[in-house]
Design a protein around this motif. Sequence first.
Motif, PDB file in Angstrom:
ATOM      1  N   CYS A  74      -4.087   2.089  -2.736  1.00 24.72           N
ATOM      2  CA  CYS A  74      -4.505   3.099  -1.753  1.00 24.72           C
ATOM      3  C   CYS A  74      -6.000   2.911  -1.499  1.00 24.72           C
ATOM      4  N   PRO A  75      -6.365   1.876  -0.760  1.00 24.61           N
ATOM      5  CA  PRO A  75      -7.760   1.448  -0.651  1.00 24.61           C
ATOM      6  C   PRO A  75      -8.676   2.424   0.089  1.00 24.61           C
ATOM      7  N   SER A  84     -17.172  14.604 -22.881  1.00 27.71           N
ATOM      8  CA  SER A  84     -16.170  14.516 -21.811  1.00 27.71           C
ATOM      9  C   SER A  84     -16.765  13.862 -20.566  1.00 27.71           C
ATOM     10  N   GLU A  85     -18.017  14.164 -20.261  1.00 30.71           N
ATOM     11  CA  GLU A  85     -18.672  13.548 -19.094  1.00 30.71           C
ATOM     12  C   GLU A  85     -18.866  12.054 -19.309  1.00 30.71           C
ATOM     13  N   LYS A  86     -19.304  11.675 -20.523  1.00 33.81           N
ATOM     14  CA  LYS A  86     -19.536  10.258 -20.802  1.00 33.81           C
ATOM     15  C   LYS A  86     -18.220   9.460 -20.777  1.00 33.81           C
ATOM     16  N   ARG A  87     -17.147  10.065 -21.241  1.00 30.93           N
ATOM     17  CA  ARG A  87     -15.853   9.363 -21.233  1.00 30.93           C
ATOM     18  C   ARG A  87     -15.353   9.156 -19.812  1.00 30.93           C
ATOM     19  N   ALA A  88     -15.506  10.171 -18.968  1.00 28.76           N
ATOM     20  CA  ALA A  88     -15.126  10.012 -17.557  1.00 28.76           C
ATOM     21  C   ALA A  88     -15.944   8.905 -16.915  1.00 28.76           C
ATOM     22  N   GLN A  89     -17.234   8.840 -17.232  1.00 28.61           N
ATOM     23  CA  GLN A  89     -18.098   7.810 -16.668  1.00 28.61           C
ATOM     24  C   GLN A  89     -17.704   6.420 -17.186  1.00 28.61           C
ATOM     25  N   ALA A  90     -17.309   6.332 -18.455  1.00 31.86           N
ATOM     26  CA  ALA A  90     -16.903   5.041 -19.019  1.00 31.86           C
ATOM     27  C   ALA A  90     -15.671   4.505 -18.296  1.00 31.86           C
ATOM     28  N   VAL A  91     -14.765   5.394 -17.934  1.00 30.99           N
ATOM     29  CA  VAL A  91     -13.574   4.959 -17.199  1.00 30.99           C
ATOM     30  C   VAL A  91     -13.971   4.478 -15.806  1.00 30.99           C
ATOM     31  N   GLU A  92     -14.877   5.214 -15.135  1.00 29.31           N
ATOM     32  CA  GLU A  92     -15.329   4.747 -13.821  1.00 29.31           C
ATOM     33  C   GLU A  92     -15.985   3.372 -13.925  1.00 29.31           C
ATOM     34  N   ASP A  93     -16.809   3.176 -14.939  1.00 30.59           N
ATOM     35  CA  ASP A  93     -17.475   1.883 -15.107  1.00 30.59           C
ATOM     36  C   ASP A  93     -16.453   0.753 -15.275  1.00 30.59           C
ATOM     37  N   TYR A  94     -15.377   1.032 -16.001  1.00 34.47           N
ATOM     38  CA  TYR A  94     -14.340   0.017 -16.213  1.00 34.47           C
ATOM     39  C   TYR A  94     -13.697  -0.355 -14.875  1.00 34.47           C
ATOM     40  N   LEU A  95     -13.406   0.640 -14.055  1.00 31.61           N
ATOM     41  CA  LEU A  95     -12.757   0.384 -12.771  1.00 31.61           C
ATOM     42  C   LEU A  95     -13.687  -0.351 -11.816  1.00 31.61           C
ATOM     43  N   VAL A  96     -14.946   0.031 -11.812  1.00 32.38           N
ATOM     44  CA  VAL A  96     -15.912  -0.641 -10.925  1.00 32.38           C
ATOM     45  C   VAL A  96     -16.094  -2.098 -11.357  1.00 32.38           C
ATOM     46  N   ALA A  97     -16.119  -2.360 -12.678  1.00 29.82           N
ATOM     47  CA  ALA A  97     -16.259  -3.732 -13.170  1.00 29.82           C
ATOM     48  C   ALA A  97     -15.070  -4.592 -12.773  1.00 29.82           C
ATOM     49  N   ALA A  98     -13.937  -3.956 -12.505  1.00 28.86           N
ATOM     50  CA  ALA A  98     -12.753  -4.696 -12.073  1.00 28.86           C
ATOM     51  C   ALA A  98     -12.771  -5.014 -10.589  1.00 28.86           C
ATOM     52  N   GLY A  99     -13.767  -4.491  -9.872  1.00 34.12           N
ATOM     53  CA  GLY A  99     -13.905  -4.821  -8.456  1.00 34.12           C
ATOM     54  C   GLY A  99     -13.699  -3.675  -7.498  1.00 34.12           C
ATOM     55  N   LEU A 100     -13.443  -2.472  -7.994  1.00 37.96           N
ATOM     56  CA  LEU A 100     -13.262  -1.332  -7.112  1.00 37.96           C
ATOM     57  C   LEU A 100     -14.634  -0.768  -6.710  1.00 37.96           C
ATOM     58  N   PRO A 116       0.829  -1.213   0.000  1.00 40.10           N
ATOM     59  CA  PRO A 116       0.000   0.000   0.000  1.00 40.10           C
ATOM     60  C   PRO A 116       0.863   1.262   0.000  1.00 40.10           C
ATOM     61  N   VAL A 117       0.295   2.344  -0.553  1.00 38.85           N
ATOM     62  CA  VAL A 117       0.975   3.638  -0.551  1.00 38.85           C
ATOM     63  C   VAL A 117      -0.014   4.695  -0.058  1.00 38.85           C
ATOM     64  N   ASP A 118       0.516   5.847   0.358  1.00 35.74           N
ATOM     65  CA  ASP A 118      -0.382   6.900   0.823  1.00 35.74           C
ATOM     66  C   ASP A 118      -0.934   7.675  -0.371  1.00 35.74           C
ATOM     67  N   SER A 119      -1.844   8.605  -0.096  1.00 37.94           N
ATOM     68  CA  SER A 119      -2.550   9.308  -1.163  1.00 37.94           C
ATOM     69  C   SER A 119      -1.610  10.157  -2.022  1.00 37.94           C
ATOM     70  N   THR A 120      -0.540  10.683  -1.437  1.00 40.85           N
ATOM     71  CA  THR A 120       0.395  11.509  -2.200  1.00 40.85           C
ATOM     72  C   THR A 120       1.120  10.674  -3.256  1.00 40.85           C
ATOM     73  N   VAL A 121       1.606   9.516  -2.839  1.00 40.11           N
ATOM     74  CA  VAL A 121       2.271   8.614  -3.788  1.00 40.11           C
ATOM     75  C   VAL A 121       1.273   8.132  -4.830  1.00 40.11           C
ATOM     76  N   CYS A 122       0.054   7.884  -4.383  1.00 36.47           N
ATOM     77  CA  CYS A 122      -0.993   7.440  -5.301  1.00 36.47           C
ATOM     78  C   CYS A 122      -1.207   8.471  -6.403  1.00 36.47           C
ATOM     79  N   GLN A 123      -1.283   9.744  -6.018  1.00 34.86           N
ATOM     80  CA  GLN A 123      -1.475  10.805  -7.007  1.00 34.86           C
ATOM     81  C   GLN A 123      -0.285  10.866  -7.968  1.00 34.86           C
ATOM     82  N   GLN A 124       0.923  10.715  -7.442  1.00 39.14           N
ATOM     83  CA  GLN A 124       2.112  10.751  -8.291  1.00 39.14           C
ATOM     84  C   GLN A 124       2.109   9.608  -9.316  1.00 39.14           C
ATOM     85  N   LEU A 125       1.672   8.446  -8.859  1.00 36.34           N
ATOM     86  CA  LEU A 125       1.629   7.290  -9.767  1.00 36.34           C
ATOM     87  C   LEU A 125       0.596   7.503 -10.870  1.00 36.34           C
TER      88      LEU A 125
END
Length: 465
Positions: free
Chosen positions: A388-389, A412-428, A342-351
């Motif tokens: 960074c759970p 732009s809104e739909k593309r941002a939502q499509a990315v969220e959907d991809y991450l949620v489908a992966a288990g987040l 695990p990493v903290d939020s700062t490292v997470c943002q950098q990654l």
Amino acid sequence: MYGLFRWSGKWWPGLVPLAILWALAAWSTTLPLEADLAARSGASLKNTVLDKTRIVVGGRDVSFDAEAFSEDGRRSAVSSVEAVPGVRLVNDNTRLVAEAKPFIWVAERDNVRVTLWGTAPLPASRARIVETARAALNGTEVSDRMGLKRGAPPRFDAAALLLIDQISKLKDGKITITDSNVSLSGMARELGGREAIAAALKNLPDGFTVTTNDVKAPPYIFQANKDPVAVTLTLSGYVPDNNVHAALAGAAGRKFANEKILDNLKASIGAPAGFAAAVTSALGALSRLSTGTLVVSDREVKLSGDALYEVAADRIRAGLTRELPPGWQTKAEVSVKPAASPVDSTVCQQLFVQNLTKGRIRFETSSATINADSAGLLDRLIEIAMRCPTTNFEIIGHTDGDGDPAFNQTLSEKRAQAVEDYLVAAGLPESRFTTTGYGSSQPIAVNDTDDGKLQNRRIEFVVRQ
């Protein structure tokens, strides 16, 4: 009377040395004569078609034993000796060599040597075949087990010499002449070798027919290796032509945005049908692995390595099987790498910034459908989020300035939502994400060049506490 007898008695003993001298003279004259006739008779046979010749001279009579390869050859040999000056009589003991029915000649290659066996029609033919084989095979051992018999088809030598050149193009295999029929089998030494052999066979002498050509091409291999330590993707093996080469190199550049690509590909004929589509799909699967190797051999795709998380491993296996062209087989040995610390939020943002600076999430034109080239990048973003759970994220979409501003805002809104959907489908958890779209209102580059537009079309991840 008595006196005459006494004189004769004194004369007779004198004849003995005269007789001895005469015999010595005759013997000393005959030996050189016979040797000379033997030498000249042998020289006269030099250009005749005979084998195993043995000459015996008695006085001015010549007897010779030999094997003739034709009746004409036998008669020619007798005439040659009869024409030698000083020869009085020729005793012909020649005989015809056996006739081969069928007439079979074979050149066979393994990993160690080339063996020539079967039958050659003449000693000169045999010597020429062996000499040509040794020259063509560049140091490979040539074992001569050929016999000599009559019955060769017309123009045998030309056919055999052409086929010797083809055995040099085989890794292993056998070429056979049976009368005027030619058969080939084995594995070509190089890609394109099978086609080169087939082309050469068209130059066989008139009367010869290729009845079987079972020469196989070596596996058509394409390889790709992803090394996370060196941060490289190494491509090696073969592609059909320069156009496919350029297309695959371009696909690799889009799918492996973080890696330096080492391109060692060579163009060669022999690619199976659907090669470009299969390799493109397989490269996409490899891009989703932390470390991995891809081997495409003929119509089989072998993929091995570590996925970044469990859902990705399942998707890679299923997607590879589904996306390959008909008739292709796949073998996926995909495991899951151990979870990163695990990493903290700062490292997470950098990654997030690091990965999204080198690579960009791509979409189909004027669409919120995520392009398949972005799967590897998205999997890395998911792994970062898993490290960074307890951190929440805002996913922000941007477009370039082309088109209607209202359309770009919605896109732009739909593309941002499509990315969220991809991450949620992966288990987040969905609760960890919010999405925002800014259309074309926040460019980071000029909008009048293709490169500037590409930079403006982007997705950003921002850590929110």
